[in-house]
Design a protein around this motif. Structure first.
Motif, PDB file in Angstrom:
ATOM      1  N   ASP A 394       4.333 -60.686  42.384  1.00 36.81           N
ATOM      2  CA  ASP A 394       4.049 -60.752  43.818  1.00 36.81           C
ATOM      3  C   ASP A 394       5.023 -61.759  44.404  1.00 36.81           C
ATOM      4  OD1 ASP A 394       1.023 -61.374  45.825  1.00 36.81           O
ATOM      5  OD2 ASP A 394       3.080 -60.836  46.373  1.00 36.81           O
ATOM      6  N   LYS A 433       2.303 -68.367  49.407  1.00 43.95           N
ATOM      7  CA  LYS A 433       1.311 -67.340  49.682  1.00 43.95           C
ATOM      8  C   LYS A 433       0.148 -67.535  48.721  1.00 43.95           C
ATOM      9  CE  LYS A 433       1.639 -62.721  48.867  1.00 43.95           C
ATOM     10  NZ  LYS A 433       2.060 -61.293  49.026  1.00 43.95           N
ATOM     11  N   ALA A 434      -1.063 -67.267  49.167  1.00 47.63           N
ATOM     12  CA  ALA A 434      -2.212 -67.344  48.277  1.00 47.63           C
ATOM     13  C   ALA A 434      -2.152 -66.208  47.264  1.00 47.63           C
ATOM     14  CB  ALA A 434      -3.508 -67.281  49.072  1.00 47.63           C
ATOM     15  N   ALA A 435      -2.567 -66.495  46.023  1.00 46.63           N
ATOM     16  CA  ALA A 435      -2.515 -65.486  44.967  1.00 46.63           C
ATOM     17  C   ALA A 435      -3.722 -64.555  45.007  1.00 46.63           C
ATOM     18  CB  ALA A 435      -2.420 -66.161  43.605  1.00 46.63           C
ATOM     19  N   THR A 436      -4.781 -64.962  45.692  1.00 51.22           N
ATOM     20  CA  THR A 436      -6.001 -64.150  45.787  1.00 51.22           C
ATOM     21  C   THR A 436      -6.474 -64.134  47.236  1.00 51.22           C
ATOM     22  OG1 THR A 436      -7.542 -65.995  45.431  1.00 51.22           O
ATOM     23  CG2 THR A 436      -6.624 -64.917  43.461  1.00 51.22           C
ATOM     24  N   ASN A 470      -3.205 -64.531  51.530  1.00 49.69           N
ATOM     25  CA  ASN A 470      -2.457 -63.653  50.625  1.00 49.69           C
ATOM     26  C   ASN A 470      -1.834 -62.470  51.357  1.00 49.69           C
ATOM     27  OD1 ASN A 470      -4.735 -62.166  51.181  1.00 49.69           O
ATOM     28  ND2 ASN A 470      -5.114 -61.541  49.047  1.00 49.69           N
TER      29      ASN A 470
END
Length: 674
Positions: A394, A433-436, A470
């Motif tokens: 990602d 960026k948030a992973a979840t 995310n």
């Protein structure tokens, strides 16, 4: 008379019967130009060469060969003596194949090269896939000697028991390099820090293709330098063409529409007329590759001198394509070698301008290159980097980002490799960026590193990056000034509040008035007091395979000593110490599976160990990282029993350290005298 007539009749009948048979065996076929008498098969995937045919046709032809997997060459220094036909196996870079599944004579085999990092390597090597022993392998590669035996090198495709492994091996004439522009990036870099000496170099989304002659770009390690090289020297054949090609990219999204690289040559004076390096802009039009030669000013003409060059792509604005480096040669005796390093495109704009102006100091800010579970340039030897890291697809650009695991109970940090910066002002930036689905946080900073390797007081940006989702990448920059030369680690905090998993990509460190002490690259040579595996005496730079059986090698990234070979002891003596020393320490291990090996260390030229002894003998523990062919080893883990330390008494400037094994291979590294 009647018997004579009957015999003559039967003879004529036999001749007539044989002559009229339409299924004549292959040895009676009419040979074409370049054919070798007695060949079985035609070298195609459908009709591969037999083992005997492959042994005869060692001319650099790209072809398929078929046989049973019967073993490996375990030691490149002793190919015949180390041929192994029963598990367990340790060598991963080669296979022996034969006509019979029960063959145990290496002279009846063909030696197949498996290049590290390829699917063929991971799925076929017997060290990790022992069940492949005895199965039928058909494999495509260049028919040329490997380890002194008839071989198949630069392998590209295979079938195991009739099922494809690592692609079909078929080349599309419209796209001979197998290019794919479906996922273009807006930045990329190749620093070759993970190059393995004399192994085909492979990097995700890059292309390393042998079109003619079977030679590909290979990793080279010289002293501490790592790069790739194309050469036809000592190869089979008289025509060579190989390509090293970047990932697909959008020209408009790389800074200045420029791809930069470093280049060097060797043997220019005698072989410039036979070999050449050209740079192309490549693109796919309706699936067909089109090539446009680029003008590169200042190509090197002096041996072993690196020059910095640029490929300008302004005339290809609005297009998606690749930059390809094409090596060609018409000689294997007077061959010019070309070398490449630090191939880079600028950071993409894709959604926002990259913060900061000036010279970029990070070579793996996009987290594209990884080794041993860490992105290259992002592993601190101090406690500055305390987070658990994962490689993530990602990404904002390129192929990967780094995932920094969160912890609600404590702050976690991504830490860079230590670097010493000059006085000046620096802009450190990154994208997050948030992973979840859980919102994450981030904070940029750096920490000074003391002479003892201990982090000082952390200096952070006044602002956190909060409520990171995310759905979108967000960016932040942090400007700091150093008033004097300072060793530091860059850090990105994943704060305990909220303590969620965080993605980071496209990090940058820029300056207009500072820089890294000693030149570019974020990984200067470690301080010997901080790096346990670096020796502070000169380790061997050459090898002796005839008398003393010692070999120069690299262990855990540092110049080291390999002693002995299979069944043979080795010995090596250092240069004079130069000044009086009072302490000796070093690490040492035995070859994998050889726990009965011992090492003797002696003081010669004056002095003793504490207690009056002139020698010490230690039993070595075998380490699985000390195995296989090549000269680069990774010893993990290094345990307490691998470390030895002695007090020295009465040494002089002429004293030397001598290491000897008793009967087998041993490694000595991290030698320090104080």
């Amino acid at each position: 008379m009647k018997k004579i007539l009957n015999a003559l009749f039967m003879t004529l009948l036999a001749v007539f019967t044989f002559s009229s048979c339409s299924d004549v065996p292959a040895p009676y076929d009419i040979l074409g130009e370049g054919d070798v008498p007695g060949l079985t098969g035609d070298g195609t995937k459908e009709n591969p060469y037999s083992i005997e045919a492959a042994q005869q046709k060692q001319d650099g032809t790209i072809a398929w060969v078929q046989g049973y997997i019967v073993g490996t060459i375990e030691n490149y220094e002793d190919p015949s003596g180390s041929a192994k036909f029963a598990a367990p196996f340790t060598a991963k870079n080669n296979l022996l194949i034969a006509e019979s599944a029960t063959e145990t004579n290496v002279k009846n085999c063909v030696c197949v090269q498996l290049s590290s990092g390829t699917e063929l390597y991971s799925k076929l090597n017997l060290a990790e896939n022992a069940a492949n022993l005895g199965h039928i392998l058909a494999i495509q590669g260049s028919l040329e000697k490997f380890y002194g035996f008839p071989g198949v090198k630069s392998t590209t495709a295979a079938t195991l028991d009739g099922k494809d492994v690592g692609g079909s091996g078929e080349t599309d004439p419209d796209n001979p390099l197998g290019l794919d522009d479906s996922n273009p990036v807006n930045s990329f870099s190749a620093t070759f820090d993970d190059a393995v000496n004399n192994n085909d170099y492979l990097l995700a989304n890059w292309y390393n293709v042998a079109v003619t002659g079977g030679r590909r770009w290979q990793g080279k390690v010289f002293n501490a330098d790592k790069y790739i090289q194309a050469t036809s020297y000592n190869a089979s054949g008289s025509s060579f063409e190989c390509w090293f090609v970047t990932p697909a990219f959008k020209v408009d999204e790389i800074a200045d529409k420029t791809v930069s690289f470093k280049c060097a040559v060797y043997n220019y004076a005698t072989a410039a007329a036979n070999s050449n390096l050209e740079v192309y802009f490549l693109k796919l039009v309706n699936g067909k590759m089109e090539s446009n030669k680029l003008t590169i000013d200042g190509m090197p003409t002096t041996d072993n001198t690196w020059v910095s060059l640029e490929a300008k792509l302004d005339s290809y604005a609005g297009q998606t394509g690749f930059v390809g480096f094409k090596y060609t040669s018409t000689s294997s005796t007077e061959a010019l070698s070309y070398r490449l390093d630090d191939i880079q495109a600028g950071k993409g704009q894709g959604g926002g301008e990259t913060p900061g102006e000036g010279t970029e100091l990070l070579t793996n800010g996009g987290f594209e290159n990884w080794t041993d579970g860490y992105p290259v340039g992002w592993k601190s030897v101090s406690t500055a980097g305390n987070a658990t890291l994962e490689q993530s697809t990602d990404k904002r650009s390129g192929t990967y980002s780094v995932l920094v695991k969160g912890d609600p109970s404590s702050n976690k940090r991504l830490g860079s490799t230590e670097m010493t910066l000059k006085a000046g002002t620096y802009v450190f930036s990154a994208y997050f960026k948030a992973a979840t689905a859980d919102k994450a946080g981030a904070r940029l900073g750096y920490v000074p590193i003391g002479d003892d390797g201990t982090p000082g007081n952390y200096a952070y940006d006044a602002d956190y990056v909060n409520d990171i989702t995310n759905t979108d990448w967000v960016t932040k920059s942090y400007t700091f000034t150093l008033t004097g030369e300072q060793k530091i680690c860059l850090v990105v905090m994943n704060p305990k509040s909220p303590g969620k998993d965080l993605l980071i990509d496209d990090a940058s460190l820029k300056t207009e008035d500072g820089g890294i002490v000693g030149g570019g690259g974020v990984e200067p040579e470690p301080d010997p007091d901080l790096e346990p595996y670096e020796s502070d005496i000169v380790m061997p730079t050459t090898s002796d395979s005839k008398v003393d059986f010692y070999y120069n090698c690299t262990i855990n990234g540092f110049a080291s000593l390999k002693l002995g070979k299979n069944g043979t002891a080795g010995t090596w003596t250092s240069d004079a110490l130069g000044v009086v020393k009072t302490k000796l320490s070093f690490y040492s291990v035995a070859w994998t599976g050889k726990n009965d090996t011992s090492l003797t260390v002696e003081i010669v030229g004056g002095g003793t160990f504490e207690g009056g002894e002139v020698s010490k003998t230690v039993n070595l523990a075998a380490n699985t990282g000390f195995s296989g062919s090549g000269s680069t080893f990774t010893i993990v883990p290094v345990v307490d029993t691998d470390y030895h330390e002695y007090t020295l008494i009465g040494t002089t400037a002429n004293s030397k350290i001598k290491f000897s094994t008793d009967k087998e291979r041993g490694a000595v590294f991290g030698v320090k005298v104080k």
